[in-house]
Design an enzyme around this catalytic site. Structure first.
Site: not given
Ligand code: AMP
Length: 185
Positions: A90, A129, A131
């Site tokens: 990320r 969505r 969530r």
């Molecule tokens: P996502 O489902 O990938 O949209 O992730 C949801 C949330 O989880 C993000 O907004 C971040 O707060 C956290 N997150 C997920 N993957 C990462 C990562 N690789 N590094 C840091 N935070 C993450």
């Protein structure tokens, strides 16, 4: 056939859905750091307690919470056939960590995919969505964080000449077909 796929793209691009489909097609585990973190929050583990505030605000959780988790996940037995990484790396420091980790494990990714969707489409999709972290302020923050921290990851892989861009602003089936084609090329 072994497939190791790194799947990049902005929040709301449909990455999670497509990653699940690709995981079935190629018979590989779908490794989503977002899913792992949401589960940790739901189970109120120490990781979940540390991550929750960042997630609720649309910020990235600190690297130190993620890197060991990825190292451990990529050493489980079910990764022998490959994997699809969704939501990681990320930022550039995570991409550099992954590079080193894969070198250590003597593995190379087969394909780095970037799912492209314009920002205005993302906001509409994210608002549809439902969530927990999908309210408008958080959505805007997630997009800002994406542009600030994750777009440089695209540049990182583009410079290495390994990135494949796929149009994510099409029907679900068309996007899957585009991804399969990029993986096969
Ligand atoms: P996502 O489902 O990938 O949209 O992730 C949801 C949330 O989880 C993000 O907004 C971040 O707060 C956290 N997150 C997920 N993957 C990462 C990562 N690789 N590094 C840091 N935070 C993450």
């Amino acid at each position: 056939m072994v497939k190791r796929l790194i799947f990049l793209g902005p929040p709301g691009a449909g990455k999670g859905t497509q990653a699940q489909i690709l995981a079935k097609i190629y018979q590989i585990p779908h490794i989503s750091t977002g899913d792992i973190l949401r589960q940790a929050v739901a189970e109120q583990t120490s990781l979940g307690q540390k991550a929750k505030d960042y997630m609720d605000k649309g910020e990235l959780v600190p690297d130190e919470l993620i890197l060991d988790l990825i190292r451990e996940r990529l050493s489980l037995a079910d990764t022998a056939n490959g994997w699809i990484l969704d939501g990681f790396p990320r930022n550039v420091s995570q991409a550099e960590f992954l590079d080193k980790l894969l070198t250590e494990l003597d593995l190379t990714p087969d394909c780095i995919l970037n799912l492209e969707v314009p920002d205005e489409v993302l906001i509409t999709r994210l608002l549809e969505r439902k969530r927990g972290d999908d309210n408008e302020a958080t959505i805007r923050r997630r997009l800002e964080v994406y542009h600030r921290d994750t777009v440089p990851v695209i540049d990182f892989y583009t410079q290495k000449g390994t990135l494949k861009a796929v149009d994510g602003n099409l029907t679900l089936e068309e996007v899957t077909a585009g991804l399969q084609k990029a993986i096969a090329d």
